[in-house]
Scaffold this motif. Structure first.
Motif, short mmCIF file in Angstrom:
data_model
loop_
_atom_site.label_atom_id
_atom_site.label_comp_id
_atom_site.label_asym_id
_atom_site.label_seq_id
_atom_site.Cartn_x
_atom_site.Cartn_y
_atom_site.Cartn_z
N ARG A 195 64.83 36.79 -9.71
CA ARG A 195 63.47 36.86 -9.17
C ARG A 195 63.24 38.17 -8.43
O ARG A 195 62.17 38.78 -8.55
N LEU A 196 64.24 38.62 -7.66
CA LEU A 196 64.11 39.90 -6.96
C LEU A 196 63.94 41.05 -7.95
O LEU A 196 63.12 41.95 -7.74
N LYS A 197 64.69 40.99 -9.02
CA LYS A 197 64.61 42.04 -10.04
C LYS A 197 63.23 42.08 -10.69
O LYS A 197 62.61 43.13 -10.82
N VAL A 198 62.73 40.91 -11.07
CA VAL A 198 61.40 40.82 -11.70
C VAL A 198 60.31 41.31 -10.75
O VAL A 198 59.39 42.01 -11.16
N ALA A 199 60.43 40.95 -9.48
CA ALA A 199 59.41 41.32 -8.49
C ALA A 199 59.58 42.75 -7.98
O ALA A 199 58.72 43.26 -7.26
N GLY A 200 60.71 43.38 -8.31
CA GLY A 200 60.96 44.73 -7.82
C GLY A 200 61.22 44.76 -6.31
O GLY A 200 60.90 45.72 -5.63
N THR A 201 61.82 43.69 -5.81
CA THR A 201 62.10 43.56 -4.38
C THR A 201 63.56 43.89 -4.12
O THR A 201 64.45 43.38 -4.81
N ALA A 202 63.81 44.70 -3.12
CA ALA A 202 65.18 45.05 -2.75
C ALA A 202 65.82 43.90 -1.97
O ALA A 202 65.13 43.17 -1.26
#
Length: 169
Positions: free
Chosen positions: A57-64
């Motif tokens: 989910r972090l990867k898809v959202a571009g969240t570190a």
């Protein structure tokens, strides 16, 4: 979250892959007779899937990961240890991570085989039937009120604002 020499990642053939990709299907549930060990194995599987879902989910959202750590009030190291299986997570920790990352608990449950995609569809079908019934009931009530209003407007000497007596004045 407890730091432990019995880290969840150590139960898997390749600990470096903890939380990455599909959960290895080792089948320890049927082999391990010790209840505590089976419980540890199942908890490690759950943590693997939560970790995978959060990281995906972090990867898809571009969240570190550092942003997620800040959002939930954890140090970056604590988050890293949780997501890599170096430390056990409590259920509270898992749900906190799932919610904060907007990852899907249903997806985790399906990956573990706890629920099937059909279970989710049955739930949605139930909600759909309930809402369809509620819509039909509400629509019927509106139609009845509209008909009553039309009837009262069509009667001579009565206006919708004239009150309960039906007579002006």
């Amino acid at each position: 979250m407890r730091e432990s020499r019995d880290a969840p990642r150590e139960l898997f053939p390749d600990p470096a892959l903890f939380g990455k990709g599909s959960l290895p299907r080792i089948g320890l549930d049927d082999v391990v007779a010790d209840r505590r060990m089976r419980a540890r194995w199942r908890a490690a599987q759950l943590q693997w899937e939560v970790s995978r879902a959060v990281q995906e989910r972090l990867k898809v959202a571009g969240t570190a990961k550092s942003e997620l750590a800040d959002r939930i009030g954890w140090r970056r190291e604590r988050l890293s240890r949780a997501l890599t299986g170096h430390a056990r997570m409590s259920l509270d920790d898992m749900f906190l991570l799932l919610e904060a990352s907007e990852a899907s608990w249903i997806g985790v449950s399906q990956a573990l085989g706890a629920v099937s995609p059909g279970d989710s569809l049955l739930g949605l079908e139930f909600v759909k039937r309930y809402l369809t019934g509620q819509l039909a009931h509400t629509t019927s009530q509106i139609d009845q009120r509209n008909e009553a209003t039309r009837s009262s407007i069509q009667r001579p000497g009565r206006t919708p604002t004239s009150g309960s007596s039906g007579r002006a004045g």
